[in-house]
Design an enzyme around this catalytic site. Structure first.
Site: not given
Ligand code: SAH
Length: 338
Positions: A89, A102, A109, A113, A116, A156-157, A188, A211-213, A287, A330
């Site tokens: 997508e 995007c 992937c 995480c 995700c 994907g990463e 990203s 993506s730190l989180h 989300n 996301c």
């Molecule tokens: N693999 C890469 C790019 C894809 S994810 C990465 O990890 O950065 C793109 C962004 O969406 C990342 O920051 C990811 O952590 C975030 N993301 C994943 N699931 C999400 C969700 N349910 N709600 C909000 N952001 C989310």
């Protein structure tokens, strides 16, 4: 047989030179594909028949297909079918500053995480450069407009698919082709250090988002398995090297997950971690997905978290939300298209 949309201008020039042809033929082909958007070799009028025959022997012009579109006021989601039947997508977002796309970089992937959806399906394979390029070409064609920004933040990463990503960026930015500005592209990553190291050498003008989180390994390990391989300390040192080398500001993405990483202590720890680093933080309201383990942080808490960062002198924004109604936000990509 190779796909023509995998070729950078340089690799196409090498192809022609190796076959005893002039290298400007590569520019001609690029001009048809990416300036005139002619994808049928027979319609490329000023290419000689001999050259066409040669190209036909070595290249296909296969394209992926848009099989479904979903639309909301400021967002459009596209489902693509690849030539082998896999699906990915892309999400198009209409901003006041332009139109950003995007793109996905893999089918599935492997990063796993916890929050995700995209990673529920383990990686099936990497996308080749042409499959990333064609997401843009086909959507621009459908839209009748140029896309102004590209973010590699779909499924994907990207740094787990470095070489194809590299060719994709070269094709996007080539002045003889699509000619997108490097500064209009953002990659990203969940923090693959070897990828960041290569990236700072190869593309010092393309934006990097991490993506730190979480502000520490303890929390990060719980939600991002990759952080057991690449520790936060090492990641932050790599980011510092990146900034020194490129002189560019880095974006840190931080999803707000209720009772997991959203306490005010976390905010303070994060402020400390990022102090003095040329960066900005993008707080992402989570989300919610079918995975009920995670809840979105309440608005008041997001604002309190934001305030702490702000008062500590950290540049911070709360991400504008797109696509929630069409599951295009996301982390929601790909979850329901099975
Ligand atoms: N693999 C890469 C790019 C894809 S994810 C990465 O990890 O950065 C793109 C962004 O969406 C990342 O920051 C990811 O952590 C975030 N993301 C994943 N699931 C999400 C969700 N349910 N709600 C909000 N952001 C989310």
């Amino acid at each position: 047989m190779k796909n023509i949309f995998n070729e950078t201008l340089e690799s196409l020039e090498t192809y022609f030179l190796n076959n005893g042809e002039k290298k400007f033929k590569a520019t001609q082909i690029y001009d048809f594909l990416y300036k005139k958007r002619v994808y049928d070799l027979d319609k490329m009028v000023n290419i000689s028949n001999n050259t066409k025959e040669m190209i036909k022997k070595d290249y296909n012009f296969d394209m992926i297909k848009i099989i479904k579109k979903q639309e909301d006021s400021d967002v459009k989601k596209y489902l693509f079918e690849l030539t082998d039947g896999n699906r990915i997508e892309s999400v198009l977002m209409f901003h006041n500053y332009g139109i950003s796309l995007c793109v996905s970089s893999q089918v599935g992937c492997n990063m796993g995480c916890a929050f995700c959806e995209s990673g529920r399906l383990k990686k099936v394979r990497n996308l080749e450069a042409y499959e990333m390029v064609e997401q843009l070409l086909l959507i621009e064609e459908e839209l009748g407009k140029r896309i102004t920004h590209v973010v590699v933040m779909g499924i994907g990463e990207p740094f787990d698919n470095y070489d194809n990503l590299m060719n994709f960026i070269k094709i996007l930015t080539c002045p003889k082709g699509i000619e997108l500005g490097s500064r209009h592209i953002t990659v990203s990553t969940c923090g693959l250090i070897p990828g960041i190291n290569k990236f700072m050498n190869d593309f010092n003008q393309v934006n990097l988002a991490i993506s730190l989180h979480a502000p520490n390994d303890k929390i990060r390990n719980k939600i991002m398995p990759i952080s057991k391989v690449y520790k936060l300390d090492d990641l932050m040192n790599t980011v510092k090297t990146y900034i020194k080398k490129t002189n560019r500001r880095v974006t840190f993405e931080y999803i707000m997950l209720e009772n997991i990483n959203d306490s005010l202590e976390c905010a303070k720890e994060l402020a400390n971690l990022l102090k003095g680093i040329n960066c900005y933080v993008n707080l992402i309201p989570y989300n919610e997905t079918e995975n009920i383990e995670f809840k979105r942080t309440k608005k008041v808490q997001i604002l309190a978290f934001y305030d702490i960062l702000k008062k500590s002198g950290i540049a911070v924004t709360i991400r504008k939300e797109f696509g929630g109604n069409v599951d295009a936000a996301c982390g929601q990509l790909r979850a329901k298209s099975y």
